[in-house]
Design an enzyme around this catalytic site. Structure first.
Site, PDB file in Angstrom:
ATOM      1  N   TRP A  32       0.826  -1.215   0.000  1.00  0.00           N
ATOM      2  CA  TRP A  32       0.000   0.000   0.000  1.00  0.00           C
ATOM      3  C   TRP A  32       0.854   1.256   0.000  1.00  0.00           C
ATOM      4  O   TRP A  32       0.525   2.237  -0.665  1.00  0.00           O
ATOM      5  CB  TRP A  32      -1.014  -0.018   1.149  1.00  0.00           C
TER       6      TRP A  32
ATOM      7  N   LYS B 176     -12.673  -1.573   5.947  1.00  0.00           N
ATOM      8  CA  LYS B 176     -11.922  -2.523   6.765  1.00  0.00           C
ATOM      9  C   LYS B 176     -12.367  -2.436   8.228  1.00  0.00           C
ATOM     10  O   LYS B 176     -12.966  -3.357   8.734  1.00  0.00           O
ATOM     11  CB  LYS B 176     -10.416  -2.253   6.668  1.00  0.00           C
TER      12      LYS B 176
ATOM     13  N   ASP C 155      -1.899   6.680   6.156  1.00  0.00           N
ATOM     14  CA  ASP C 155      -2.940   5.797   5.631  1.00  0.00           C
ATOM     15  C   ASP C 155      -3.294   4.807   6.740  1.00  0.00           C
ATOM     16  O   ASP C 155      -2.541   3.889   7.020  1.00  0.00           O
ATOM     17  CB  ASP C 155      -2.420   5.063   4.386  1.00  0.00           C
TER      18      ASP C 155
HETATM   19  C1  LIG Z   1      -7.548  -1.478   1.312  1.00  0.00           C
HETATM   20  C2  LIG Z   1      -6.460  -0.477   1.464  1.00  0.00           C
HETATM   21  C3  LIG Z   1      -6.295   0.567   0.555  1.00  0.00           C
HETATM   22  C4  LIG Z   1      -7.164   0.723  -0.664  1.00  0.00           C
HETATM   23  O1  LIG Z   1      -8.426   1.104  -0.304  1.00  0.00           O
HETATM   24  P1  LIG Z   1      -9.571   1.500  -1.405  1.00  0.00           P
HETATM   25  O2  LIG Z   1     -10.645   1.994  -0.527  1.00  0.00           O
HETATM   26  O3  LIG Z   1      -9.886   0.249  -2.146  1.00  0.00           O
HETATM   27  O4  LIG Z   1      -9.003   2.549  -2.289  1.00  0.00           O
HETATM   28  C5  LIG Z   1      -5.275   1.473   0.780  1.00  0.00           C
HETATM   29  N1  LIG Z   1      -4.480   1.381   1.854  1.00  0.00           N
HETATM   30  C6  LIG Z   1      -4.606   0.392   2.757  1.00  0.00           C
HETATM   31  C7  LIG Z   1      -3.699   0.331   3.934  1.00  0.00           C
HETATM   32  C8  LIG Z   1      -5.603  -0.566   2.590  1.00  0.00           C
HETATM   33  O5  LIG Z   1      -5.748  -1.560   3.487  1.00  0.00           O
END
Ligand SMILES: *Cc1c(COP(=O)(O)O)cnc(C)c1O
Length: 361
Positions: free
Chosen positions: A103, A197, A173
């Protein structure tokens, strides 16, 4: 009613059962309004109250200071990979990024479209099984911001500390570990997370941003990508993802009822530690991540005998333990055990793993 299965999906992921039951009870008629939340105007008084309550509850849960805006956006974390440089470059040419996994790399690749990206350190050499020590980070003291990923969802690497950076806004993030434990929001310039998540359903993206960073977008930034516009319109510049916002609000209330993030942290730590203990107990299972930075949220593991993987996944599914397949980049298994995964689910997985090892070890 009991959960029909324990769902270990990395995302969209399990939601608290009590929340789904409440949503079901309110589905056709939200609190006597005669309407489903899905049918309401986002500018009507009913939805405005839902939206305001969700923000107030999130502010309580995370102790968000008043000089931070909470934005309820769309477009997922992927949109943030672009919105962050567009909004936070602020006439600087360069930004610092830490590379701890898949990521981080995606954020870096997208960031390069807008800024010079300085990768301050990378754990690629260790196959992303660790976090590069802070002392080795090659930081630029005049960078526009420093970006990192607090939980690498795919390989299960998580920070249990916040980098100490002065004068450079810290951007994180937190898509897969927001709300998993208390954090000091005031240490950050910006926190972002896709909801699917550890918050609520897919379609909502949360951004928590310090006010003084707003208002200086790159030329050509679309209105839909401008934080300032959302800050000025209470995230209602266009039609927001109303149902996902409502459901996330129910999750915030549920978290408050569980005792807030202190209580969730204790539970998450306990759930993760007992699962890692089973993996580490012998040679049958393996997790390659440095014990100092193992994730409480995503626990990847492999079998010493990889030819048993299919049987593991099939028999687990028969036992009601579903979506345990690892990410296609790394293979093996991954148990995602977010806030909404009850401890009984982890206990059931552990019992299954012990039994599977006894039969096949
Ligand atoms: C799932 C995830 C993403 C991507 O998320 P989207 O909502 O599909 O754009 C980015 N960063 C992390 C850490 C993730 O777990």
């Amino acid at each position: 009613m009991k959960q029909p299965v324990f769902n270990f999906s990395p995302g969209p992921a399990v939601l608290p059962h009590a929340v789904l039951e409440q949503a079901q009870a309110e589905l056709l008629d939200w609190q006597g309004s005669g309407m489903s939340v899905m049918e309401m105007s986002h500018r009507g008084k009913e939805f405005m109250s839902i939206a305001a309550q969700a923000e107030a509850d999130l502010r309580t849960l995370m102790a968000i200071p008043n000089n931070y805006k909470v934005l309820f956006l769309q477009g997922g974390a992927h949109s943030q990979f672009a919105m962050i440089p567009m909004n936070l470059a602020r006439s600087k040419q360069q930004a610092d990024y830490l590379d701890t996994g898949d990521w981080s790399l995606k954020a870096i690749e997208e960031g390069k479209r807008y800024l010079d990206i300085n990768v301050i350190a990378s754990s690629a050499d260790s196959h992303y099984s660790t976090i590069p020590p802070f002392a080795t980070w090659q930081r630029n003291p005049t960078a526009a911001y420093l970006h990192y990923t607090s939980n690498e969802t795919i390989r299960g690497v998580e920070f249990d500390w916040i980098p100490e950076v002065e004068n450079v806004p810290l951007v994180v993030d937190m898509s897969s570990d927001i709300l998993a434990r208390p954090i000091d929001v005031s240490r950050f310039g910006l926190i972002y997370a896709g909801a699917q998540k550890n918050i609520g359903p897919a379609g909502l993206t949360l951004v928590i941003v310090r006010e003084d960073l707003l208002g200086q977008v790159l030329d050509g930034t679309p209105s839909m990508f401008n934080y300032q516009i959302y800050a000025e319109t209470e995230s209602m510049y266009n039609t927001p993802p109303t149902y996902a916002w409502y459901l996330s609000g129910l999750v915030f209330q549920w978290l408050l009822k569980q005792g807030g993030l202190e209580a969730m942290a204790k539970l998450n730590q306990r759930k993760a530690e007992k699962l890692y203990a089973v993996i580490d107990a012998g040679d049958f299972y393996n997790n390659p991540v440095d014990p100092d930075c193992r994730s409480w949220m995503n626990v990847p593991f492999t079998l010493a005998n990889a030819s048993l993987e299919k049987r593991f996944l099939d028999e687990a599914a028969q036992a009601g333990l579903v979506t345990l397949k690892g990410h296609r980049l790394v293979g093996g298994m991954r148990a995602s055990i977010y806030n909404a995964m009850p401890e009984e689910g982890v206990d059931a997985l552990i019992a299954f793993m012990r039994e599977f090892e006894a039969k096949n070890g």
